[in-house]
Design an enzyme around this catalytic site. Sequence first.
Site, PDB file in Angstrom:
ATOM      1  N   THR A   1      15.268  79.489  16.554  1.00  0.00           N
ATOM      2  CA  THR A   1      15.861  78.445  17.438  1.00  0.00           C
ATOM      3  C   THR A   1      14.678  78.149  18.222  1.00  0.00           C
ATOM      4  O   THR A   1      14.213  78.813  18.807  1.00  0.00           O
ATOM      5  CB  THR A   1      17.212  78.643  18.137  1.00  0.00           C
ATOM      6  OG1 THR A   1      17.278  77.683  19.108  1.00  0.00           O
ATOM      7  CG2 THR A   1      17.315  79.957  18.549  1.00  0.00           C
TER       8      THR A   1
ATOM      9  N   TYR B   1      22.806  83.946  23.401  1.00  0.00           N
ATOM     10  CA  TYR B   1      22.250  83.383  22.230  1.00  0.00           C
ATOM     11  C   TYR B   1      20.755  83.246  22.193  1.00  0.00           C
ATOM     12  O   TYR B   1      20.084  83.687  21.002  1.00  0.00           O
ATOM     13  CB  TYR B   1      22.639  82.031  22.071  1.00  0.00           C
ATOM     14  CG  TYR B   1      22.386  81.181  21.019  1.00  0.00           C
ATOM     15  CD1 TYR B   1      22.740  81.333  19.691  1.00  0.00           C
ATOM     16  CD2 TYR B   1      21.353  80.021  21.118  1.00  0.00           C
ATOM     17  CE1 TYR B   1      22.282  80.908  18.670  1.00  0.00           C
ATOM     18  CE2 TYR B   1      20.812  79.271  19.919  1.00  0.00           C
ATOM     19  CZ  TYR B   1      21.464  79.781  18.771  1.00  0.00           C
ATOM     20  OH  TYR B   1      21.123  78.704  17.680  1.00  0.00           O
TER      21      TYR B   1
HETATM   22  N1  NAD Z   1      21.785  73.464  12.676  1.00  0.00           N
HETATM   23  C1  NAD Z   1      21.153  73.494  13.682  1.00  0.00           C
HETATM   24  O1  NAD Z   1      20.865  72.230  14.321  1.00  0.00           O
HETATM   25  C2  NAD Z   1      20.395  74.953  14.036  1.00  0.00           C
HETATM   26  C3  NAD Z   1      19.367  74.982  15.180  1.00  0.00           C
HETATM   27  C4  NAD Z   1      19.028  76.143  15.417  1.00  0.00           C
HETATM   28  C5  NAD Z   1      19.079  77.152  14.590  1.00  0.00           C
HETATM   29  N2  NAD Z   1      19.981  77.157  13.552  1.00  0.00           N
HETATM   30  C6  NAD Z   1      20.223  78.473  12.719  1.00  0.00           C
HETATM   31  O2  NAD Z   1      20.404  78.188  11.477  1.00  0.00           O
HETATM   32  C7  NAD Z   1      21.463  79.190  10.785  1.00  0.00           C
HETATM   33  C8  NAD Z   1      22.405  78.112  10.121  1.00  0.00           C
HETATM   34  O3  NAD Z   1      23.035  77.324  11.029  1.00  0.00           O
HETATM   35  P1  NAD Z   1      24.185  76.130  10.539  1.00  0.00           P
HETATM   36  O4  NAD Z   1      23.955  75.229  11.358  1.00  0.00           O
HETATM   37  O5  NAD Z   1      24.068  75.968   9.210  1.00  0.00           O
HETATM   38  O6  NAD Z   1      25.371  76.899  11.023  1.00  0.00           O
HETATM   39  P2  NAD Z   1      26.756  77.225  10.278  1.00  0.00           P
HETATM   40  O7  NAD Z   1      27.548  77.722  11.486  1.00  0.00           O
HETATM   41  O8  NAD Z   1      27.251  75.937   9.628  1.00  0.00           O
HETATM   42  O9  NAD Z   1      26.406  78.425   9.454  1.00  0.00           O
HETATM   43  C9  NAD Z   1      26.473  79.897   9.666  1.00  0.00           C
HETATM   44  C10 NAD Z   1      27.076  80.505   8.525  1.00  0.00           C
HETATM   45  O10 NAD Z   1      26.968  81.841   8.810  1.00  0.00           O
HETATM   46  C11 NAD Z   1      28.253  82.362   8.523  1.00  0.00           C
HETATM   47  N3  NAD Z   1      28.468  83.581   9.328  1.00  0.00           N
HETATM   48  C12 NAD Z   1      28.742  83.749  10.503  1.00  0.00           C
HETATM   49  N4  NAD Z   1      29.138  85.002  10.910  1.00  0.00           N
HETATM   50  C13 NAD Z   1      28.883  85.625   9.752  1.00  0.00           C
HETATM   51  C14 NAD Z   1      29.152  87.121   9.371  1.00  0.00           C
HETATM   52  N5  NAD Z   1      29.458  87.976  10.329  1.00  0.00           N
HETATM   53  N6  NAD Z   1      28.667  87.422   8.147  1.00  0.00           N
HETATM   54  C15 NAD Z   1      28.745  86.707   7.182  1.00  0.00           C
HETATM   55  N7  NAD Z   1      28.429  85.168   7.665  1.00  0.00           N
HETATM   56  C16 NAD Z   1      28.731  84.896   8.534  1.00  0.00           C
HETATM   57  C17 NAD Z   1      29.242  81.038   8.936  1.00  0.00           C
HETATM   58  O11 NAD Z   1      30.612  81.345   8.149  1.00  0.00           O
HETATM   59  C18 NAD Z   1      28.246  79.934   8.431  1.00  0.00           C
HETATM   60  O12 NAD Z   1      28.787  79.644   6.900  1.00  0.00           O
HETATM   61  C19 NAD Z   1      22.098  79.735  12.020  1.00  0.00           C
HETATM   62  O13 NAD Z   1      21.266  80.976  12.145  1.00  0.00           O
HETATM   63  C20 NAD Z   1      21.561  78.966  13.211  1.00  0.00           C
HETATM   64  O14 NAD Z   1      21.414  79.705  14.428  1.00  0.00           O
HETATM   65  C21 NAD Z   1      20.672  75.900  13.295  1.00  0.00           C
END
Ligand code: NAD
Length: 339
Positions: free
Chosen positions: A124, A164
Amino acid sequence: MRYLITGGCGFLGSNLAAEVLRNGDELFVFDNLYRTGTENNLTWLKSLGKFKFYHSDIRSYNDVENVILDSKPDVVFHLAGQVAMTTSLDNPRLDFEINVIGGNNVLEAVRKFAPNAIVTYSSTNKVYGDLEWVEYLETKSRFIAKGYEQGFDENVPLNFQSPYGCSKGATDQYMLDYNKMFGLKTIVFRHSSIFGGRQYATADQGWIGWFVKQAIDIKKGLLKEPFTISGTGKQVRDVLFADDLINCYFSAIRNIDSTQGKAFNIGGGYNNSLSLLELFGELENSLDIKMDFTRLPVRQSDQKVYIADITKANEIFSWAPLISKATGLQRMINWVGTV
Ligand SMILES: NC(=O)c1ccc[n+]([C@@H]2O[C@H](COP(=O)([O-])OP(=O)(O)OC[C@H]3O[C@@H](n4cnc5c(N)ncnc54)[C@H](O)[C@@H]3O)[C@@H](O)[C@H]2O)c1
């Protein structure tokens, strides 16, 4: 090719998983279905093709080791994570366990049992901190970061702030270090805001989706009271549509010789930057509504402006976003309208 996606039922994970299925490659999905909407995404993925699903927890080394041994991946997209800044402030220990221990579980299991696999990490822009040392100008609709008008590149000093920021930043650095120390083929993507289909946005994560939902509810007459925003609404982010993110991940792994061991800022870039107020203007025009809101205090650790300078990704693996914020927004309105 054998692809393992942790967090594969989440927003980004399910979009990547769908692409693996479309390409006819072997898919392994690891998720504990923690996030709202993940069961829907799992059902949707099952309608697209065959894959193996592990209902497992990234915090458990045993779970992670089992899946690495079983799936023997060529590529691991590590996306399982605690994704909300607000949750990290409410429960810093949970955030640490999921993001730091979970990340290290992946690296250790890959180091021991799949050392030739490519591992990508979805980091991020918060690794650069609140950017409070930048001077900001203020226009009617947005803040401008003086000297960084075209965006922040990877040379901006790391400055982990908030649980975070610390937990994502720690795994970001471990990923790069496992390349240096153990030769693992890791790539780090430092993401700005991403939006698109399969995103079940909440007030705490996925701001475009959340405000599109408010707008659609206004259009349908379901929202009787003004909704709330934090701060002035002039905070700016660059936004990236999910399809462009898919291209980014697959281009980077095709160019693994030049991408491994590196971190890339990945977002929509300057041309796709947007403040909250500007987003509301777009939604008002597009849906012919009036978006009434009230202001709450500024959120803790909220950057005034973050725009990714995406030059490095373009130079090293020829990636650039293709979907404009206007096109993406229209598609997002369509998706949120169906949820
Ligand atoms: N979407 C964005 O804008 C964005 C921005 C910066 C970083 N990210 C990073 O990208 C990644 C995906 O983000 P996203 O937007 O798809 O979020 P999301 O919440 O939709 O996906 C995260 C997934 O991780 C799973 N998860 C959470 N805890 C878990 C655990 N203990 N064991 C197994 N699975 C677990 C959740 O069920 C979910 O399916 C994350 O690591 C996030 O930090 C996303």
